[in-house]
Design a protein around this motif. Structure first.
Motif, mmCIF file in Angstrom:
data_model
loop_
_atom_site.group_PDB
_atom_site.id
_atom_site.type_symbol
_atom_site.label_atom_id
_atom_site.label_comp_id
_atom_site.label_asym_id
_atom_site.label_seq_id
_atom_site.Cartn_x
_atom_site.Cartn_y
_atom_site.Cartn_z
ATOM 1 N N PHE A 9 6.434 16.707 -14.902
ATOM 2 C CA PHE A 9 5.365 17.695 -15.025
ATOM 3 C C PHE A 9 4.089 17.176 -14.374
ATOM 4 N N LEU A 122 3.716 26.933 -12.772
ATOM 5 C CA LEU A 122 5.065 26.636 -13.249
ATOM 6 C C LEU A 122 6.037 27.764 -12.951
ATOM 7 N N LEU A 175 7.366 26.488 -22.525
ATOM 8 C CA LEU A 175 8.071 26.054 -21.321
ATOM 9 C C LEU A 175 9.374 25.401 -21.753
#
Length: 216
Positions: A9, A122, A175
């Protein structure tokens, strides 16, 4: 593998050059609380709060690893191989929140802008690109790592979740990264038949030892 996901990430956001706030944000993974303090100017927190098997992706077919060399046994060509159980697919769901060490209106503006940029960025990645994977993992994963971004449902469970953390409801999203477990599962030797020769006689006078009478 979970520690690796958090590191990935961080690498993904470092490349969000079009978003000045997002590309400079610090990526952490801690339990949010009312006493949470952003040491850096802006922080994105990925709190892992749910892990479960993805049964829709469950695969019962074993993985087969073939060698490059063939061997002959009587009328068959065989090839050595190794088989092992497919890895388990696990959904790791994170609660993503944004934090700023500013105060008053600037604090709110930065947190809202950061969470919006993270949500948008994302969504550009249906899976984690291989270019972000470290060398020790490249070529060893059997499946790509899907990323799924979902909004929070404003239901009773969500409100109780915030209350349990002692935090007023704030902008956030879920997420989910689907990882695989069992990469180091033991393999078992076997062999595959790649070719089998069957000899059929072309002599018309040769009769079957047990001829079949069509009138019977």
């Amino acid at each position: 593998m979970i520690a690796l996901i958090t590191m990935l990430f961080n690498d993904i956001f470092r490349n969000a050059k079009t978003f000045d706030l997002l590309s400079k944000a610090k990526i952490i993974s801690v339990t949010p609380s009312s006493k949470f303090d952003a040491d850096d100017r802006v922080v994105l927190n990925f709190f892992l709060f749910e892990i479960k098997e993805n049964k829709e992706l469950r695969d019962s077919v074993p993985l087969v690893f073939r060698s490059d060399k063939d061997a002959m046994i009587k009328d068959s060509t065989i090839r050595d191989a190794m088989i092992k159980r497919p890895p388990m697919r696990i959904d790791c769901t994170y609660l993503v929140t944004a934090w700023s060490n500013e105060s008053n209106e600037i604090k709110v503006q930065q947190e809202h802008q950061l969470i919006l940029e993270a949500f948008y960025w994302l969504n550009q990645f249906p899976t984690i690109p291989e270019e972000y994977l470290p060398d020790e993992v490249k070529g060893k994963l059997h499946y790509p790592i899907p990323l799924t971004v979902n909004h929070l449902n404003n239901d009773r469970n969500t409100l109780e979740f915030w209350q349990a953390l002692g935090i007023p409801p704030r902008p956030a999203f879920y997420l989910t990264a689907t990882i695989e477990m069992g990469m180091n599962e033991k393999t078992e030797p076997t062999y595959l038949v790649t070719k089998h020769q069957v000899n059929l006689s072309t002599d018309p006078n040769r009769r079957s030892p047990n001829p079949v009478n069509p009138e019977e």
